[in-house]
Write a protein that holds these residues in place. Structure first.
Motif, PDB file in Angstrom:
ATOM      1  N   SER A 140      77.806 -66.066  -3.635  1.00  0.00           N
ATOM      2  CA  SER A 140      78.796 -66.871  -4.355  1.00  0.00           C
ATOM      3  C   SER A 140      78.168 -68.092  -5.025  1.00  0.00           C
ATOM      4  CB  SER A 140      79.901 -67.323  -3.395  1.00  0.00           C
ATOM      5  OG  SER A 140      79.369 -68.075  -2.326  1.00  0.00           O
ATOM      6  N   THR A 150      85.640 -68.852 -14.165  1.00  0.00           N
ATOM      7  CA  THR A 150      84.504 -68.660 -13.259  1.00  0.00           C
ATOM      8  C   THR A 150      83.376 -68.016 -14.050  1.00  0.00           C
ATOM      9  OG1 THR A 150      85.948 -68.392 -11.340  1.00  0.00           O
ATOM     10  CG2 THR A 150      83.699 -67.586 -11.136  1.00  0.00           C
ATOM     11  N   THR A 198      82.769 -72.672 -11.029  1.00  0.00           N
ATOM     12  CA  THR A 198      84.073 -72.836 -11.668  1.00  0.00           C
ATOM     13  C   THR A 198      84.022 -74.012 -12.640  1.00  0.00           C
ATOM     14  OG1 THR A 198      85.127 -72.043  -9.639  1.00  0.00           O
ATOM     15  CG2 THR A 198      86.542 -73.113 -11.246  1.00  0.00           C
ATOM     16  N   ASN A 219      85.753 -75.911  -6.557  1.00  0.00           N
ATOM     17  CA  ASN A 219      84.819 -74.792  -6.693  1.00  0.00           C
ATOM     18  C   ASN A 219      84.908 -73.849  -5.502  1.00  0.00           C
ATOM     19  OD1 ASN A 219      82.758 -73.339  -7.975  1.00  0.00           O
ATOM     20  ND2 ASN A 219      81.165 -74.441  -6.871  1.00  0.00           N
ATOM     21  N   LYS A 222      86.532 -69.849  -5.255  1.00  0.00           N
ATOM     22  CA  LYS A 222      85.745 -68.723  -4.736  1.00  0.00           C
ATOM     23  C   LYS A 222      86.349 -68.126  -3.467  1.00  0.00           C
ATOM     24  CE  LYS A 222      81.397 -70.662  -6.442  1.00  0.00           C
ATOM     25  NZ  LYS A 222      80.070 -71.192  -6.039  1.00  0.00           N
TER      26      LYS A 222
END
Length: 417
Positions: A58, A175, A63, A141, A145
């Protein structure tokens, strides 16, 4: 009449069969233990790599939020921070409390101020409006996710969720691939922190290490194997070289701290000092592997060259060294891979410092990739957890490539006698 030998053999046959059955069971158990050991190691390795990849994948996504600013370059009090905060207040006019405003201002990363400032300087005087995609704060952010849950106490608050959904419904939240991870240096803000500084520092350090350790190590191996007389002094040197290969790496860091920094006064936390320390650490490995490569060259090569009238130096450098060079390169690459993953000796010479700028030379302040992983693992923010795993993935990729190169060179260039 029955042969006495046959009678003895008939009596021993059951015991022989029992012995064979017992040995077959022992071999089966040994084979089972070996397969179980390999499977357990592979299971642990797959679990470890899976955990690292699951946590760190990730980090390659980030973002961003689209913001629109009205800029008046003639305003003497114009600042990127006030411009961003004013735009957020205009976007969400209902936010009035001090705590809510603090949360709203953290919706965008602190790095956004520098991005907006650079764009304002570059924009023409006739332009009044500025539309930018800016990195979000760590909380936004992580929520985007799926790493941060909706919870007013410990997670994403209800008010933050309302602001996020309002922007998302307008198509102003996206994203995208996290290029900053590969282009930025270290940062206190995990959403914009990157490994570029540490990666460049590792490359510069390894260049110093390779340029010093390979010629010195190969030269020492050639002298000890081809020229040095066999006496107590050379035996003492060989024993100490073998012992140095087993010395903990932090001891070399202490040696570098005492000599290179305190005595010679070289600059702290620089690739040149890190390369010198890692050179001391990798020299025993390169010397041992180079001597083994020289020993593997058949004596007939030397004898044939001498018989043709070549001198001893010509025999070594024209005939023996070219044949032993593939093994020397393999050992050197493995030594470099070991140096790439070292942390302890670099900590002792100050390469643990917080370095934001990407080093531009061998004497600039820098850190290394393993040290960067160590620094990120100590930070409390959620975003640094995935950054740590992503940096480990990057380090493993480089280690696999270096070891793969060593295996390729060994198979491609090595000659079997």
């Amino acid at each position: 009449m029955t042969d006495p030998l046959l009678r003895v053999a008939e009596r021993k046959i059951p015991r022989v069969r029992q012995s064979l059955a017992k040995r077959h069971k022992q071999e089966s158990r040994f084979r089972f233990y070996g397969i179980a050991s390999i499977l357990s190691v592979m299971t642990f390795l797959v679990f470890l790599l899976g955990a690292i990849v699951t946590t760190g994948s990730s980090a390659f996504l980030t973002t961003e939020i689209q913001m629109t600013f009205t800029v008046d370059k003639s305003d003497a009090e114009l600042s990127s921070r006030s411009l961003i905060r004013q735009a957020l207040r205009d976007e969400f006019t209902e936010v009035s409390g001090r705590e809510d405003r603090r949360k709203l201002y953290k919706f965008l990363s602190e790095e956004s101020e520098y991005i907006v400032e650079d764009k304002i300087v570059a924009m023409p005087n006739s332009q009044r409006q500025l539309i930018l995609w800016l990195p979000t704060g760590d909380r936004v952010n992580q929520f985007s996710k799926g790493k941060l849950k909706l919870d007013d106490k410990t997670g994403f608050s209800q008010s933050e969720y309302v602001w996020y959904k309002a922007l998302d419904s307008q198509g102003r939240v996206r994203t995208t691939f996290n290029w900053r991870f590969f282009t930025n240096g270290d940062s206190r803000n995990p959403e914009v922190a990157g490994v570029a500084g540490a990666l460049v520092g590792s490359i510069l350090t390894l260049l110093v290490t390779m340029s010093l350790s390979f010629p010195i190590g190969v030269g020492a191996a050639i002298y000890l194997e081809e020229y040095a007389p066999k006496n107590r002094l050379t035996d003492f040197i060989e024993i100490n070289i073998n012992n140095l290969a087993a010395v903990p790496s932090i001891v070399f860091g202490l040696l570098g701290l005492a000599i290179f920094l305190n005595v010679l006064g070289l600059p702290r936390s620089t690739p040149i000092v890190g390369g010198l320390v890692l050179t001391l650490m990798t020299l025993p490995t390169i010397i041992i592997s180079s001597r083994a490569s020289l020993k593997a060259v058949p004596p007939s090569i030397r004898d044939g060259a001498l018989a043709m009238g070549a001198s001893r130096t010509q025999v070594v450098f024209h005939h023996v060294l070219p044949l032993a060079l593939p093994g020397m390169l393999t050992g050197s690459i493995i030594g470099m891979a070991q140096a790439l993953g070292e942390t302890a000796p670099l900590l002792m010479i100050g390469m643990v410092a917080f370095i934001v700028d990407i080093p531009g030379g061998f004497t600039d302040a820098a850190t290394a990739l393993p040290v960067q992983i160590f620094l990120w693992s100590e930070n409390p923010e959620r975003g640094f957890v995935e950054l740590t795993s992503a940096a480990i993935m990057l380090l493993l990729v480089f280690l696999f490539l270096m070891n793969g190169l060593a295996i390729y060179l060994r198979r491609k260039l090595e000659r079997r006698w």
